[in-house]
Design an enzyme around this catalytic site. Structure first.
Site, PDB file in Angstrom:
ATOM      1  N   SER A 112       2.126  -6.122   8.169  1.00 39.04           N
ATOM      2  CA  SER A 112       1.637  -4.844   8.705  1.00 39.04           C
ATOM      3  C   SER A 112       0.272  -4.888   9.389  1.00 39.04           C
ATOM      4  CB  SER A 112       1.579  -3.820   7.557  1.00 39.04           C
ATOM      5  OG  SER A 112       0.528  -4.161   6.658  1.00 39.04           O
TER       6      SER A 112
ATOM      7  N   ALA B 134       7.242  -5.162   5.338  1.00 40.64           N
ATOM      8  CA  ALA B 134       6.855  -5.643   6.673  1.00 40.64           C
ATOM      9  C   ALA B 134       5.567  -6.431   6.547  1.00 40.64           C
ATOM     10  CB  ALA B 134       6.637  -4.452   7.617  1.00 40.64           C
TER      11      ALA B 134
ATOM     12  N   THR C 191       6.161   2.882  12.857  1.00 42.36           N
ATOM     13  CA  THR C 191       4.760   3.181  13.154  1.00 42.36           C
ATOM     14  C   THR C 191       4.606   3.835  14.523  1.00 42.36           C
ATOM     15  OG1 THR C 191       2.651   2.104  13.659  1.00 42.36           O
ATOM     16  CG2 THR C 191       4.605   0.763  13.950  1.00 42.36           C
ATOM     17  N   ASP C 192       3.504   4.559  14.712  1.00 40.84           N
ATOM     18  CA  ASP C 192       3.220   5.125  16.040  1.00 40.84           C
ATOM     19  C   ASP C 192       2.844   4.041  17.051  1.00 40.84           C
ATOM     20  OD1 ASP C 192       0.676   4.483  15.057  1.00 40.84           O
ATOM     21  OD2 ASP C 192      -0.185   6.469  15.375  1.00 40.84           O
ATOM     22  N   GLU C 193       2.516   2.823  16.554  1.00 41.84           N
ATOM     23  CA  GLU C 193       2.048   1.778  17.473  1.00 41.84           C
ATOM     24  C   GLU C 193       3.134   1.326  18.447  1.00 41.84           C
ATOM     25  OE1 GLU C 193      -0.440  -1.299  16.097  1.00 41.84           O
ATOM     26  OE2 GLU C 193      -1.480  -0.018  14.663  1.00 41.84           O
TER      27      GLU C 193
ATOM     28  N   ALA D 270       5.191  -4.975  18.640  1.00 45.84           N
ATOM     29  CA  ALA D 270       6.418  -5.439  19.300  1.00 45.84           C
ATOM     30  C   ALA D 270       7.495  -5.740  18.256  1.00 45.84           C
ATOM     31  CB  ALA D 270       6.125  -6.676  20.141  1.00 45.84           C
TER      32      ALA D 270
ATOM     33  N   LEU E  70       6.178 -10.013  -2.670  1.00 41.91           N
ATOM     34  CA  LEU E  70       4.815 -10.214  -3.196  1.00 41.91           C
ATOM     35  C   LEU E  70       4.055 -11.218  -2.328  1.00 41.91           C
ATOM     36  CD1 LEU E  70       5.379 -10.050  -7.064  1.00 41.91           C
ATOM     37  CD2 LEU E  70       4.744  -8.225  -5.493  1.00 41.91           C
TER      38      LEU E  70
ATOM     39  N   PRO F  50     -18.153  -4.249  10.425  1.00 43.02           N
ATOM     40  CA  PRO F  50     -17.804  -4.774  11.754  1.00 43.02           C
ATOM     41  C   PRO F  50     -16.929  -3.825  12.576  1.00 43.02           C
ATOM     42  CG  PRO F  50     -16.426  -5.780  10.079  1.00 43.02           C
ATOM     43  CD  PRO F  50     -17.303  -4.811   9.354  1.00 43.02           C
TER      44      PRO F  50
ATOM     45  N   TYR G 248       2.459  -7.353  16.327  1.00 49.48           N
ATOM     46  CA  TYR G 248       2.909  -6.462  15.240  1.00 49.48           C
ATOM     47  C   TYR G 248       3.751  -5.314  15.792  1.00 49.48           C
ATOM     48  CZ  TYR G 248       2.715  -2.436  12.091  1.00 49.48           C
ATOM     49  OH  TYR G 248       3.058  -1.328  11.336  1.00 49.48           O
TER      50      TYR G 248
ATOM     51  N   LYS H  66       7.759  -4.360  15.291  1.00 47.85           N
ATOM     52  CA  LYS H  66       8.247  -3.095  14.726  1.00 47.85           C
ATOM     53  C   LYS H  66       9.168  -2.398  15.728  1.00 47.85           C
ATOM     54  CE  LYS H  66       7.297  -1.311  11.284  1.00 47.85           C
ATOM     55  NZ  LYS H  66       7.836  -1.412   9.889  1.00 47.85           N
TER      56      LYS H  66
ATOM     57  N   ASP I 182     -14.327  -7.287  20.463  1.00 49.84           N
ATOM     58  CA  ASP I 182     -13.157  -6.410  20.338  1.00 49.84           C
ATOM     59  C   ASP I 182     -11.889  -7.194  19.993  1.00 49.84           C
ATOM     60  OD1 ASP I 182     -11.814  -4.034  20.341  1.00 49.84           O
ATOM     61  OD2 ASP I 182     -12.274  -3.511  22.416  1.00 49.84           O
TER      62      ASP I 182
ATOM     63  N   PHE J 179       0.821  -1.222   0.000  1.00 50.57           N
ATOM     64  CA  PHE J 179       0.000   0.000   0.000  1.00 50.57           C
ATOM     65  C   PHE J 179       0.858   1.277   0.000  1.00 50.57           C
ATOM     66  CE2 PHE J 179      -2.165   2.802   3.349  1.00 50.57           C
ATOM     67  CZ  PHE J 179      -2.772   3.618   2.411  1.00 50.57           C
TER      68      PHE J 179
ATOM     69  N   ASP K 106      10.513  -6.773  -3.505  1.00 46.51           N
ATOM     70  CA  ASP K 106       9.269  -7.138  -2.812  1.00 46.51           C
ATOM     71  C   ASP K 106       9.034  -8.632  -2.933  1.00 46.51           C
ATOM     72  OD1 ASP K 106       6.346  -7.443  -2.228  1.00 46.51           O
ATOM     73  OD2 ASP K 106       6.478  -5.267  -2.028  1.00 46.51           O
TER      74      ASP K 106
END
Ligand code: NAD
Ligand code: DAU
Length: 356
Positions: A83, A81, A132-134, A160, A33, A213, A158, A162, A287, A10, A31
């Site tokens: 992602s 990655a 990432t901000d995560e 962790a 793929l 959802p 994920y 990164k 959740d 993306f 890549d």
């Protein structure tokens, strides 16, 4: 020329397309793929010899060594990655392999290559790591947004993985002097996003009159940035960022998930009206385990030091995005293959739903 990893996904594909639209500098695109990498994203570059898509794995040191030796890039921009947070919950192993081992392998190849350079080729070389901000974990409503000095506190496999890769990148700067740059960006949305992520999934489901959802109460907050703005920030960091530094990138658009879904329904009601309002499809489902409640990005450093700020607002970016998905239904149908359907079953079948 530059080497990009993960440039058929993306953000990577948007970056490649934007790069070649604004510069004549050639680009090698490595890549693997995976399900998320799609050569169709780059079909407009067929016959353009400034771009070469190489099928390969960042974990394959020999292949990366060979690419670096052959093409002598002045920079590596590392997007590749696994992602998707929900996939990391169902199967973390691929995330450790690509995000941690893969980044390690790439750093080692870059280090050997960089050590063999001399003069300005050596001083000007850059390794730009897209994170990432995560990695910063979750915020309470009253907390200030994440800054570059917020301690890491990742909560999903994920994030962790990164965070681990970010630590490696930092160490390769301090220990080996590899000229690295790291960016931490918030949630991207826009053209070419695989329809497992919130925005394209909601658009695709709404157009197919399927349930939308929403995990839990839908009050989880994310900061949303149009992908083209992320790409312009990366170009700016690559050109002017200071080696060893990290830069937070965000859109100053904190929104609750449920409000994002309502915005998409409003846009679809206007641009693709059906017999009934799309809002009726909203369904609250079980959740996500360990679901981070709030992310917010303090993007003042990149604005102050590098003069970057986003061009799109949340409203203009979302409108462009919905228009793109409406105009590219064939792209969507093509990626909704057998593998995609299996994922949708796996992720949503055990989530109990209730209508909004
Ligand atoms: P994506 O999942 O859409 O694309 C990932 C790409 O990497 C795919 O083309 C895939 O084929 C490729 N890839 C995966 N494993 C590989 C391997 N071992 N070797 C070579 N290529 C491999 O991801 P995205 O959303 O475009 O994210 C790109 C980067 O930006 C990631 O590093 C992600 O952590 C980061 N990021 C994403 C967001 C977001 O909102 N999507 C926000 C901040 C940061
Ligand atoms: O913050 C940056 C991160 O944003 C990137 O590092 C990740 O690569 C990217 O996938 C994204 O992670 P999120 O988990 O925030 O994105 P996702 O689109 O999966 O989910 C966004 C929010 O919407 C999140 O709070 C979970 C929720 N959600 C998601 C899906 C897929 C739902 O409520 N329902 C859904 O079906």
């Amino acid at each position: 020329m530059i080497l990009v990893t993960g440039g058929a996904g993306f953000i990577g594909a948007n970056f490649v397309l934007d790069w070649l639209a604004s510069s004549d500098e050639a680009l090698i695109n490595l890549d693997k793929l995976t399900y998320a990498g799609n050569p169709d994203n780059l079909s407009s570059l067929e016959g353009d010899d400034r771009h070469q898509l190489i099928l390969g794995d960042i974990c394959d040191r020999e292949q990366v060594n060979e690419l670096l030796a052959r093409h002598q890039p002045r920079a590596i921009v590392h997007f590749a990655a696994e992602s998707h947070v929900d996939r990391s919950i169902h199967g973390p192993a691929d995330f450790i392999r690509t995000n941690v081992d893969g980044t390690f392998s790439l750093l080692e190849a870059a280090r050997a290559y960089h050590e063999g350079l001399s003069g300005t080729d050596k001083t000007n070389f850059r390794f730009l790591h897209i994170s990432t901000d995560e990695v910063f974990g979750t915020l309470s409503p009253a907390d200030p947004p994440f800054s570059e000095t917020t301690p890491f506190a990742p909560n999903s496999p994920y994030s962790a993985s990164k965070a681990a890769s970010d630590h490696l990148v930092r160490a390769w700067y301090h220990t080996y002097g590899l000229p690295v740059l790291t960016t931490h960006c918030s949630n991207n949305y826009g053209p070419l996003q695989f329809p497992e992520k919130l925005v394209p999934l909601m658009i695709a489901n709404a157009l197919a009159a399927k349930p939308l959802p929403v995990y839990g109460d839908g009050r989880q907050i994310r900061d949303w940035l149009y992908v083209g703005d992320h790409c312009s920030a990366i170009r700016r960091v690559l050109a002017e960022g200071k080696p060893g530094e990290t830069y937070n990138i965000g859109g100053w658009n904190e929104k609750a998930n449920i409000d994002v879904v309502h915005t998409l329904c409003d846009l679809l009601d206007e641009l693709a009206p059906g017999k009934q309002a799309h809002h009726r499809l909203i369904t609250h489902v079980t959740d996500r385990p360990g679901h981070d409640r709030r992310y917010a990005i303090d993007a003042r450093k990149i604005e102050r030091e590098l003069g970057w700020h986003p061009a799109e607002t949340f409203e203009t970016g979302m409108r462009k995005t919905v228009q793109w998905y409406l105009a590219n239904q064939t792209w969507v149908r093509k990626v909704q293959s057998g593998d995609y359907l299996q994922w949708i079953d796996k992720n949503y079948q055990q989530r109990h739903g209730s209508e909004a």
